[in-house]
Design an enzyme around this catalytic site. Sequence first.
Site, PDB file in Angstrom:
ATOM      1  N   GLU A 129       0.830  -1.212   0.000  1.00  0.00           N
ATOM      2  CA  GLU A 129       0.000   0.000   0.000  1.00  0.00           C
ATOM      3  C   GLU A 129       0.863   1.260   0.000  1.00  0.00           C
ATOM      4  OE1 GLU A 129      -2.581  -0.990  -1.130  1.00  0.00           O
ATOM      5  OE2 GLU A 129      -4.156  -0.470   0.304  1.00  0.00           O
ATOM      6  N   THR A 182      -5.329   7.154  -5.424  1.00  0.00           N
ATOM      7  CA  THR A 182      -5.439   7.372  -3.979  1.00  0.00           C
ATOM      8  C   THR A 182      -4.554   8.549  -3.560  1.00  0.00           C
ATOM      9  OG1 THR A 182      -5.977   5.078  -3.588  1.00  0.00           O
ATOM     10  CG2 THR A 182      -5.085   6.277  -1.720  1.00  0.00           C
TER      11      THR A 182
HETATM   12  N1  HSE Z   1      -8.169   5.020   3.707  1.00  0.00           N
HETATM   13  C1  HSE Z   1      -7.652   5.133   2.372  1.00  0.00           C
HETATM   14  C2  HSE Z   1      -8.058   6.477   1.816  1.00  0.00           C
HETATM   15  C3  HSE Z   1      -8.201   4.026   1.539  1.00  0.00           C
HETATM   16  O1  HSE Z   1      -9.219   6.824   1.946  1.00  0.00           O
HETATM   17  O2  HSE Z   1      -7.211   7.176   1.252  1.00  0.00           O
HETATM   18  C4  HSE Z   1      -7.704   4.025   0.127  1.00  0.00           C
HETATM   19  O3  HSE Z   1      -8.392   2.994  -0.572  1.00  0.00           O
END
Ligand code: HSE
Length: 312
Positions: A129, A182
């Site tokens: 990630e 993201t």
């Molecule tokens: N918590 C993360 C965000 C998840 O909202 O950026 C990304 O899938």
Amino acid sequence: MKTIKIFAPATVANLSCGFDVLGCCLDTIGDEMVISITDQQGVRITKIDGADLPMETHKNVAGVAVEALLVALGKTEIGVDIEIYKKIKAGSGIGSSAASSAGAVWAVNHLLGNPCTPQELVAFAMVGEKLASGNAHADNVAPALLGGFTLVRSYTPLDVLKLHTPQDLVMTVIHPQIEVKTSDSRSVIKQNVSLKQAITQWGNLGGLVTGLFTEDYELIGRSLEDVIIEPLRSILIPEFQQVKEAALSTGALGCGISGSGPSIYALSKGLETAEKVSNAIRDVYQKTGLDFDIHVSKINAEGVKIMNYPEA
Ligand code: HSE
């Protein structure tokens, strides 16, 4: 050579009130991966089907996650071959990178006789990630590895909890066919929140966790509110408010951005309502002329699943 074929599930992170800490695992959407332990030292991405992703191990989320696991286990002398069959589109907001990194570490751990618990694997999947978005969030990889609903109680030290999954919850997810990275979606978020916002958010987070454990669907519904992130991110998603209104007026318990978007999730009690919600939000999107996919899925309480053991 030992080989396993697995289903690496899609996930919905944040669940409105739990930015970076809450997530849940989907049942009908996910990638397939074939992972082999070999005698040829090193981690290799040997095939990627369905997406244009890096084959170089150090640039691939599954590659770096497995390398981190092997280093921690002191097993860098072994070889791992990874085939990835992507069904979850990158930048969709339903945990595409998380499925690859979680699936890969789960499979390697399984082939090595499960030296790590699913909770312990979360830290290695987070390495993927970090590569994908620049931030090592765990709210997609945790539900992919543990199944059901999960809560990251703490990042330092890492403390991941599995919550209860009420049987009747069904997720509807619409994925507009636009990519929202993201990293971009995180750049629109403010770094500070007001005390008033924080009080609303942590009240809802506690309410949602309580609602899951007590199977109080009304409580789950009224807790699915996000006063911090959604107002900033929803402007990146075409027709977000219209979709939300359509979902809620059709009987969804709650509706919000799935992960960092652009997918939108709606949680319903029962398959029938989830299908009606799917039709209502389809009607909204059909008027936009944008391409989209809609998925209806029960919650996957198990996480990564073994599909079979192909002949080596
Ligand atoms: N918590 C993360 C965000 C998840 O909202 O950026 C990304 O899938």
